[in-house]
Scaffold this active site. Structure first.
Site, PDB file in Angstrom:
ATOM      1  N   LEU A  80       1.027  -1.309  -0.104  1.00  0.00           N
ATOM      2  CA  LEU A  80       0.158  -0.053  -0.004  1.00  0.00           C
ATOM      3  C   LEU A  80       0.740   1.154   0.130  1.00  0.00           C
ATOM      4  O   LEU A  80       0.485   2.301  -0.636  1.00  0.00           O
ATOM      5  CB  LEU A  80      -1.011   0.134   0.911  1.00  0.00           C
ATOM      6  CG  LEU A  80      -1.957  -1.031   1.085  1.00  0.00           C
ATOM      7  CD1 LEU A  80      -2.953  -1.050   2.242  1.00  0.00           C
ATOM      8  CD2 LEU A  80      -2.455  -1.413   0.120  1.00  0.00           C
ATOM      9  N   ASP A  81       1.932   1.212   0.671  1.00  0.00           N
ATOM     10  CA  ASP A  81       2.824   2.453   0.429  1.00  0.00           C
ATOM     11  C   ASP A  81       3.230   2.686  -1.035  1.00  0.00           C
ATOM     12  O   ASP A  81       3.120   3.826  -1.219  1.00  0.00           O
ATOM     13  CB  ASP A  81       4.214   2.241   1.288  1.00  0.00           C
ATOM     14  CG  ASP A  81       4.082   2.559   2.806  1.00  0.00           C
ATOM     15  OD1 ASP A  81       3.150   3.598   3.073  1.00  0.00           O
ATOM     16  OD2 ASP A  81       4.886   2.118   3.674  1.00  0.00           O
TER      17      ASP A  81
END
Length: 606
Positions: A472-473
């Site tokens: 997700l980063d």
């Protein structure tokens, strides 16, 4: 069904209002995502494009019955945006040697990194490479339109392939694999989630070693295990694995969930039970992955000199970001030609020294920040705050990922910076975007846990577990760059500054869309047992296209012979990159001025 946490975002003026999009050619990676995002940005479907299919129920880009007849497609899906200013086309394809999501993950190291926690390559059950390809294609379209809006009509076609997109998603891990020194923490199987006495799977998060120690002492863990566990836990964001002492898992299993939550409250750490995809579907608010909020009319935007080699030549981006999400967003803007200036604390960003290093600089830091300028500013001091406002007054974009509320406390929020620069695109890349009240700390693994990603990324025969690859980063950084480009284009068309908000929650919703929609229809959101699991060979691994079983046993064959056998049966397959050093020797990865590995730019413009 639960009431959505917030209402869906109200439609406002979009940067693509007045434009139409049409699709042609074969299906390609991420083409449905491109179409959906063009819709969200204001474009309308052309003739024959009013009915688009929902995300594929199989989760692959081809139907299973088509896999054996599949062949590499050099020219993929074409999505053309047309309007008064002409046409721009995005082409998404799989790339050399790969034919679908499974083979793209295998060939680019995604399976290798995601599988570190499990001790061997594992495929993600979500379409990660295709999702990244789609977001990058939208970025390319927006960049080309932005250049056209400024009078530079050279960019009429952008190409993105899933192989290049996949390499970008693992660029930090590749950089570390090619560094001059070894990793700072052991690369070995293991890691969260933990399990309570009742069987509740949960994630633990803290950035403070003191809070880590207090939490484990509160549940009766052994002091030596607490000490030895901190380093692999701390570095799991970098290594994608966390070989924690068994004693810590045993302490968690002996403790009721209520007591674990109390220990977190007392220590300052946070715990989050793994949510299901169905739970996320029930509360999903329908919001887009980013929001664009136009400001009041401003003075005409400064005219920039044209003629640069890339679409964003002449733009200045000011970044005050740490870790991955914000630095990656501005790294992409820099690759598109923008000048990027990092705001770093006095003494410089401490992550510059994070091992392993190349020429004395962190290889991972270089993967996200090479080519950027740096200015040291103490934003905690009044003088530093004035300095940042002065820098923002001459910038096109200011982007940060500070903790919620910090910008306002420092006098550096949108209203403060836009007072000096009404045409500023103010971008905030956050964890939750204030969409989930009571949400835990907004870090990658906690957002994965809270949104059902841990369930969506693994097939039915594996227990839910957030990936220790920072899914997700990275995707949040890609979406942050997309949102900034949309904000810049909207500014060019309206003359007003724009506030842009993106989040890890938005990234999670994009990544799990297909699983979430299946859950909302009452279907099993998880892939079948063994989905996208590589096949063991005598000397390695291979990944067949489609990711399904029912294939011959190839354990007695070399990888090369096994690939030949499957291809003879019209099943495309590729060797799995199990060691990232193999990619470094393949020729696609270059080196920067520090000698650190550098993945190729994901777009081609014409």
């Amino acid at each position: 069904m639960a009431t959505p946490a917030t209402p869906a975002a109200v439609r406002t003026a979009g940067p693509l209002d007045g434009l139409r999009w049409e699709r042609s050619g074969p299906r390609g990676p991420g083409d449905d995502l491109v179409a959906r995002h063009l819709d969200l940005l204001g474009a309308v479907p052309g003739r024959g494009e009013t009915e688009r299919p929902a995300p594929a129920a199989t989760g692959t880009s081809w139907h299973p019955e088509d896999v054996t007849a599949a062949a590499p497609r050099e020219e993929g899906a074409r999505l053309t945006l047309g309007g008064p200013e002409g046409e721009v086309t995005a082409v998404t394809s799989w790339g050399e040697g790969v034919v679908d999501e499974a083979t793209a993950q295998a060939a680019t190291g995604i399976m290798a990194v995601h599988g570190r926690r499990d001790g061997g390559p594992r495929g993600l059950a979500v379409d990660y490479a295709a999702t990244a390809t789609g977001v990058l294609a939208v970025q390319g379209l927006l960049a080309a339109l932005l250049a056209r809006a400024r009078g530079d009509g050279r960019f009429t076609r952008v190409g993105v392939d899933a192989r290049s997109a996949g390499l970008l998603t693992v660029s930090q891990y590749l950089a570390a694999a090619g560094a001059e020194e070894p990793e700072a923490a052991e690369l070995a199987p293991g890691g969260p989630p933990f399990t309570s006495a009742e069987g509740t799977l949960f994630e633990l998060e803290t950035l403070d070693p003191g809070a880590w120690a207090l939490f484990w002492r509160a549940v009766g863990a052994d002091e030596e295990a607490i000490r030895r566990g901190w380093r692999p836990f701390q570095f799991r964001y970098a290594t994608a694995c966390a070989p924690l002492p068994d004693a810590l898992h045993a302490a968690a299993r002996a403790t009721p969930w209520r007591r674990l939550r109390e220990a977190a409250d007392v220590s300052g750490a946070e715990v989050c039970a793994l949510a299901s995809t169905a739970g996320r579907a029930a509360e999903y608010d329908g919001a887009p992955p980013w929001t664009l909020t136009p400001g009041p009319p401003a003075d005409p935007v400064r005219a920039e000199a044209l003629g640069g080699a890339l679409p964003l030549a002449g733009f200045t981006v000011l970044e005050a970001g740490r870790r991955i999400q914000a630095p990656l967003a501005t790294h992409l803007l820099g690759l598109l030609g923008a000048r990027v200036v990092r705001i770093e604390p006095p003494g410089g960003d401490p992550l510059r020294g994070m091992p392993p290093a190349c020429s004395g600089v962190s290889a991972r830091w270089l993967a996200l920040n090479r080519g950027k300028e740096a200015v040291e500013v103490d934003i905690k001091s009044p003088a530093g705050q004035r300095r940042l406002r002065e820098l923002a007054a001459t910038a096109d974009v200011f982007l940060h990922n500070w903790a919620p509320g910090r910008a306002a406390r420092l006098g550096l929020d949108h209203e403060h910076l836009s007072a000096a620069n009404p045409g500023l695109v103010y971008a905030y890349t956050s964890g939750w975007a204030d969409r989930l009240p009571g949400a835990p700390m907004g870090t990658d693994f906690m957002v994965q846990a809270r949104t059902g990603v841990g369930e969506a990324v693994r097939p039915a025969d594996e227990p839910p577990a957030p990936s220790l690859m920072t899914l997700l980063d990275v995707l949040g950084g890609l979406l942050g760059a997309e949102a900034v480009l949309a904000g810049l284009l909207l500014r060019e068309r309206t003359g007003s500054g724009v506030r842009v908000d993106s989040s890890l929650l938005g990234a999670a919703d994009v990544l799990t869309e297909a699983a979430r929609e299946r859950a909302a229809r009452g279907l099993d959101p998880r892939r079948p047992a063994g989905f996208r699991r590589p096949l063991r060979t005598a000397d390695g691994w291979l990944a067949p296209a489609g990711g399904h079983g029912g294939l011959p046993d190839v354990r007695g064959l070399s990888t090369a012979r096994a690939v030949e056998r499957l291809r003879a049966e019209r099943v495309p397959a590729v060797p799995v990159v199990a060691d990232l050093s193999g990619l470094l020797a393949a020729g696609a990865i270059g080196r920067d001025a520090h000698g650190a590995p550098a993945v190729p730019t994901p777009w081609s413009f014409a």
